[in-house]
Design a protein around this motif. Structure first.
Motif, PDB file in Angstrom:
ATOM      1  N   LEU A  96      48.640  45.172  14.327  1.00 20.82           N
ATOM      2  CA  LEU A  96      48.215  43.987  15.083  1.00 20.82           C
ATOM      3  C   LEU A  96      49.406  43.179  15.586  1.00 20.82           C
ATOM      4  O   LEU A  96      50.452  43.130  14.948  1.00 20.82           O
ATOM      5  N   GLY A  97      49.190  42.513  16.709  1.00 22.24           N
ATOM      6  CA  GLY A  97      50.218  41.638  17.269  1.00 22.24           C
ATOM      7  C   GLY A  97      49.713  40.215  17.349  1.00 22.24           C
ATOM      8  O   GLY A  97      48.770  39.914  18.087  1.00 22.24           O
ATOM      9  N   ALA A  98      50.336  39.338  16.563  1.00 23.48           N
ATOM     10  CA  ALA A  98      49.998  37.909  16.664  1.00 23.48           C
ATOM     11  C   ALA A  98      50.754  37.338  17.861  1.00 23.48           C
ATOM     12  O   ALA A  98      51.920  37.634  18.048  1.00 23.48           O
ATOM     13  N   CYS A  99      50.135  36.501  18.702  1.00 25.96           N
ATOM     14  CA  CYS A  99      48.777  36.127  18.417  1.00 25.96           C
ATOM     15  C   CYS A  99      47.797  36.662  19.470  1.00 25.96           C
ATOM     16  O   CYS A  99      46.677  36.161  19.586  1.00 25.96           O
ATOM     17  N   SER A 100      48.193  37.729  20.191  1.00 28.57           N
ATOM     18  CA  SER A 100      47.241  38.305  21.135  1.00 28.57           C
ATOM     19  C   SER A 100      45.997  38.794  20.392  1.00 28.57           C
ATOM     20  O   SER A 100      44.862  38.592  20.835  1.00 28.57           O
ATOM     21  N   GLY A 133      65.682  33.647  15.433  1.00 31.90           N
ATOM     22  CA  GLY A 133      65.360  34.133  14.085  1.00 31.90           C
ATOM     23  C   GLY A 133      64.639  35.461  14.068  1.00 31.90           C
ATOM     24  O   GLY A 133      64.417  36.039  13.005  1.00 31.90           O
ATOM     25  N   GLY A 134      64.240  35.961  15.245  1.00 35.06           N
ATOM     26  CA  GLY A 134      63.609  37.279  15.311  1.00 35.06           C
ATOM     27  C   GLY A 134      62.094  37.244  15.185  1.00 35.06           C
ATOM     28  O   GLY A 134      61.507  36.276  14.703  1.00 35.06           O
ATOM     29  N   PRO A 135      61.465  38.324  15.637  1.00 34.73           N
ATOM     30  CA  PRO A 135      60.002  38.425  15.565  1.00 34.73           C
ATOM     31  C   PRO A 135      59.538  38.808  14.169  1.00 34.73           C
ATOM     32  O   PRO A 135      60.271  39.442  13.415  1.00 34.73           O
ATOM     33  N   VAL A 162      54.400  39.737  19.773  1.00 34.12           N
ATOM     34  CA  VAL A 162      54.058  40.258  21.097  1.00 34.12           C
ATOM     35  C   VAL A 162      55.021  39.659  22.129  1.00 34.12           C
ATOM     36  O   VAL A 162      55.873  38.849  21.785  1.00 34.12           O
ATOM     37  N   MET A 163      54.888  40.071  23.397  1.00 31.79           N
ATOM     38  CA  MET A 163      55.767  39.522  24.435  1.00 31.79           C
ATOM     39  C   MET A 163      55.220  38.162  24.879  1.00 31.79           C
ATOM     40  O   MET A 163      54.824  37.954  26.025  1.00 31.79           O
ATOM     41  N   GLY A 164      55.174  37.256  23.925  1.00 27.30           N
ATOM     42  CA  GLY A 164      54.774  35.880  24.211  1.00 27.30           C
ATOM     43  C   GLY A 164      55.986  35.063  24.616  1.00 27.30           C
ATOM     44  O   GLY A 164      57.043  35.606  24.958  1.00 27.30           O
ATOM     45  N   THR A 165      55.844  33.757  24.522  1.00 31.37           N
ATOM     46  CA  THR A 165      56.919  32.889  25.001  1.00 31.37           C
ATOM     47  C   THR A 165      58.189  33.034  24.157  1.00 31.37           C
ATOM     48  O   THR A 165      59.297  33.084  24.701  1.00 31.37           O
ATOM     49  N   ALA A 166      58.041  33.096  22.843  1.00 35.48           N
ATOM     50  CA  ALA A 166      59.232  33.188  21.989  1.00 35.48           C
ATOM     51  C   ALA A 166      59.996  34.478  22.270  1.00 35.48           C
ATOM     52  O   ALA A 166      61.228  34.463  22.408  1.00 35.48           O
ATOM     53  N   SER A 167      59.277  35.599  22.378  1.00 37.52           N
ATOM     54  CA  SER A 167      59.951  36.872  22.675  1.00 37.52           C
ATOM     55  C   SER A 167      60.600  36.825  24.057  1.00 37.52           C
ATOM     56  O   SER A 167      61.714  37.327  24.259  1.00 37.52           O
ATOM     57  N   THR A 168      59.892  36.226  25.011  1.00 41.91           N
ATOM     58  CA  THR A 168      60.433  36.161  26.371  1.00 41.91           C
ATOM     59  C   THR A 168      61.703  35.323  26.405  1.00 41.91           C
ATOM     60  O   THR A 168      62.710  35.711  27.016  1.00 41.91           O
ATOM     61  N   MET A 169      61.680  34.168  25.744  1.00 43.00           N
ATOM     62  CA  MET A 169      62.862  33.289  25.770  1.00 43.00           C
ATOM     63  C   MET A 169      64.040  33.935  25.039  1.00 43.00           C
ATOM     64  O   MET A 169      65.190  33.774  25.439  1.00 43.00           O
ATOM     65  N   ILE A 218      57.939  47.413  33.287  1.00 45.84           N
ATOM     66  CA  ILE A 218      58.282  48.699  32.652  1.00 45.84           C
ATOM     67  C   ILE A 218      58.223  48.698  31.122  1.00 45.84           C
ATOM     68  O   ILE A 218      58.596  49.692  30.503  1.00 45.84           O
ATOM     69  N   THR A 219      57.801  47.595  30.510  1.00 52.64           N
ATOM     70  CA  THR A 219      57.905  47.511  29.051  1.00 52.64           C
ATOM     71  C   THR A 219      56.515  47.377  28.444  1.00 52.64           C
ATOM     72  O   THR A 219      55.825  46.390  28.688  1.00 52.64           O
ATOM     73  N   ASN A 220      56.127  48.345  27.632  1.00 55.84           N
ATOM     74  CA  ASN A 220      54.740  48.466  27.176  1.00 55.84           C
ATOM     75  C   ASN A 220      54.489  47.623  25.915  1.00 55.84           C
ATOM     76  O   ASN A 220      54.372  48.134  24.811  1.00 55.84           O
ATOM     77  N   LEU A 221      54.431  46.310  26.121  1.00 56.48           N
ATOM     78  CA  LEU A 221      54.258  45.389  25.000  1.00 56.48           C
ATOM     79  C   LEU A 221      53.025  44.538  25.212  1.00 56.48           C
ATOM     80  O   LEU A 221      52.724  44.121  26.331  1.00 56.48           O
ATOM     81  N   GLN A 222      52.327  44.209  24.130  1.00 52.67           N
ATOM     82  CA  GLN A 222      51.222  43.251  24.197  1.00 52.67           C
ATOM     83  C   GLN A 222      51.753  41.899  24.691  1.00 52.67           C
ATOM     84  O   GLN A 222      52.908  41.581  24.399  1.00 52.67           O
ATOM     85  N   PRO A 223      50.984  41.075  25.396  1.00 56.14           N
ATOM     86  CA  PRO A 223      49.569  41.258  25.677  1.00 56.14           C
ATOM     87  C   PRO A 223      49.271  42.128  26.901  1.00 56.14           C
ATOM     88  O   PRO A 223      48.134  42.557  27.058  1.00 56.14           O
ATOM     89  N   SER A 224      50.291  42.426  27.736  1.00 57.74           N
ATOM     90  CA  SER A 224      49.995  43.259  28.905  1.00 57.74           C
ATOM     91  C   SER A 224      49.870  44.723  28.514  1.00 57.74           C
ATOM     92  O   SER A 224      49.152  45.479  29.154  1.00 57.74           O
ATOM     93  N   GLY A 225      50.597  45.141  27.467  1.00 58.55           N
ATOM     94  CA  GLY A 225      50.592  46.536  27.054  1.00 58.55           C
ATOM     95  C   GLY A 225      50.130  46.692  25.616  1.00 58.55           C
ATOM     96  O   GLY A 225      49.254  45.960  25.156  1.00 58.55           O
TER      97      GLY A 225
END
Ligand code: FES
Length: 585
Positions: free
Chosen positions: A165-169, A152-154, A204-211, A311-318
């Motif tokens: 802001l990036g939920a939920c970091s 369904g998208g972020p 953010v690059m949490g579990t949903a984005s990763t999957m 290489i990808t500048n996304l929260q929570p690492s980026g």
């Protein structure tokens, strides 16, 4: 109108024919009952495409699915199929207790059995929130009917006083500031009002984005499925394309077993590492592969992590969010860069009928500056070239040692640098309730060098392996400015969280793993570069503690699904699936 030549065809050539063109009485009755819903013989003679619907008022992340399903239906009709929407369980991360992970396997069973039991030639899986996509992947991998994933998208990036802001970091960051006394009640309310302002999963690059990214890397979703924001009209058009493609998959008989190969899973692991993806993806991907009888040992994740720059500048690492990733070219642009470095198996099949390499041919390579090519969102670089990475290794590393004989994982890109190598004294909490009761006690003996240890929060111990691994920093240390400490547990951590957090320790404490033998005051030594997790206690002392060890009460569940779960769930390194659900067809 009745058209006898349609339902008198004796040849069974599609799965749904066994229901609607069964020459026995039940073929007649099924057609009659389908006609009560307005479907005619023409409709029932077409490929039947199920749409697994997980919209729920109890799952905010899947809230755009009624509209999305209508667009999938359009695409199915356009391509000559008949869409039939059906419900499954929906797992909303924020509204379920004790943890959605307890129910992931239940949803996987629901999805698999709904597909198996119904006259479906193909299926479009509508998932989004953390556990819904892995559960659908697991169920569809086992059912092995042509299946396509449409997430369904972020959601849109949040807003607070000019900040994006990036939920939920940022939920965690602002809550920590509030606990520390550096954010007022009024400011916290303002954050609450603006941090999540649309449909969609955490941005953010949490579990949903990763999957969702993994679905693209596996060839299981159309390009750009992962990052188009939920409220963006481009997702509606993607849904139509997914509907059309699901009919094409039935016509060319492309099943999950055709593209879920060991090499496709390696592609997915490369993507996880390049994205700085969620540690939860290690468990979920292992479980999905297990459904096809493909082992994914933790050492494979560690090997690929060493080969794949972050290489990808996304929260929570980026810094940035999925919205910006989409404008920078989305997951296809990240895959293109990995392909340029020779890190992908490009001849793997995808749901489009093309190979992964063919599907990337039209993707632009990374641009050198903000005005050309992909990788950029405006003047901000989102995707970095492999030879100028954000970190030389991938996002996740695997630790081993006498404290985790079967392994443990760390999201190293989210670790505060001075804690990558650390030796400290353990402060042990024996359960999540013990942690909640004591962590903010002003009398707690704790320093920034202390190693916080949580026991009995694994698959069987909690049960359900909650996201309790990022133990809260004790309040008195927060007030003193401490924002990260070394933490170790057999629990998971939200993909949106950050910090020096060692997770998924296996075997877990509740089944007699060494983690359950740690006592407050023991010295623990962690070294991410050496991949070491060591408890400095002599073997004879550990043997003495083991002899006195008692399993926790959580292992004695009286009844119901939780009893089934505790009796059959596997350890984290095996994907925490049920032992009776693994294996191929
Ligand atoms: Fe659903 Fe974060 S709460 S993805």
């Amino acid at each position: 109108m009745h058209t006898p030549n349609v339902h008198q065809q004796p040849v069974i050539h599609r799965r749904s024919d066994a229901w609607f063109h069964d020459p026995d009485m039940y073929g007649f009755v099924r057609r009659a009952f389908a006609k009560s819903m307005g479907y005619d013989d023409q409709d029932l003679a077409r490929p039947i495409i199920g749409i697994a619907q997980t919209q729920s008022d109890l799952n905010n992340c899947n809230n755009n699915f009624l509209e999305l399903a209508e667009h999938v239906k359009r695409g199915v009709w356009q391509a000559g199929g008949t869409p039939l929407e059906f419900p499954t369980i929906s797992l909303g991360e924020l509204f379920m207790k004790p943890t959605t992970m307890l129910y992931r396997n239940l949803m996987a069973m629901d999805t698999e059995e709904m597909i198996r039991a119904h006259p479906l030639d193909g299926v479009v899986l509508l998932g989004n929130c953390d556990k819904t996509v892995p559960a659908q992947m697991m169920g569809a991998a086992s059912a092995n009917v042509p299946a396509l994933i449409l997430t369904g998208g972020p959601h849109l990036s949040g807003r607070f006083r000019g900040q994006s802001l990036g939920a939920c970091s940022d939920c965690r960051r602002f809550w920590a500031e509030y606990r520390a006394g550096s954010l007022s009640e009024e400011e916290l309310c303002e954050v609450e009002d603006g941090i999540n302002r649309s449909d969609g999963h955490c941005t953010v690059m949490g579990t949903a984005s990763t999957m969702a990214g993994i679905a693209e890397a596996l060839g299981w979703a159309l390009p750009h499925t992962a990052a188009i924001p939920a409220p963006d009209a481009r997702r509606l058009r993607l849904a139509e394309a997914a509907g059309r493609q699901s009919v094409a998959m039935v016509q060319s008989a492309i099943k999950p077993g055709d593209f879920l190969t060991p090499r496709a899973f390696e592609n997915a692991i490369h993507l996880i590492m390049a994205l700085g993806g969620s540690t939860n993806a290690v468990i979920h991907l292992t479980a999905v592969a297990g459904r096809r009888g493909i082992p994914l040992p933790l050492d494979l994740f560690d090997r690929i992590s060493r080969e794949t720059p972050y290489i990808t500048n996304l929260q929570p690492s980026g810094q940035f969010h999925m919205e910006q990733l989409h404008e920078a070219g989305g997951v296809p642009a990240v895959l293109k860069e990995l392909a340029r470095g020779g890190l992908l198996h490009l001849d793997e099949r995808t749901v489009s009928g093309q190979t992964l390499g063919e599907s990337l041919e039209r993707v632009l390579p990374l641009g050198a500056d903000g005005s050309s090519g992909t990788g950029w969102c405006g003047a901000e670089r989102i995707i970095f070239p492999l030879d100028q990475p954000l970190a030389a290794d991938g996002g996740i590393v695997v630790l081993r040692g006498n404290l985790a004989p079967l392994g443990a994982v760390v999201k190293q890109t989210a670790v505060t640098p001075h804690l990558r190598k650390h030796r400290g004294k353990a402060l042990v909490f024996t359960s999540t309730s013990d942690l909640a009761a004591r962590v903010d006690d002003p009398a707690l003996e704790v320093s920034p060098e202390t190693v916080l240890v949580l026991q009995n929060a694994g698959p069987k111990g909690a049960p359900g392996m909650p996201e309790a691994g990022s133990l809260p920093i004790p309040k008195k240390l927060l007030a003193a400015g401490v924002r990260d400490m070394l933490r170790i547990s057999d629990a998971r951590m939200s993909g949106t969280a950050f910090g020096a957090v060692v997770l998924h320790v296996a075997p877990e404490a509740a089944v007699g793993g060494p983690l359950g033998l740690v006592q407050t005051g023991d010295w623990i030594d962690v070294d991410l570069d050496a991949r070491r997790l060591h408890l400095e206690v002599a073997d004879d002392e550990l043997a003495r503690r083991r002899a006195a060890w008692q399993p926790p009460a959580s292992l004695r569940q009286a009844r119901g699904y939780t009893r089934l779960y505790v009796d059959h769930v596997l350890q984290a390194d095996e994907g925490a699936d049920f032992d009776f659900l693994t294996g191929g067809d």
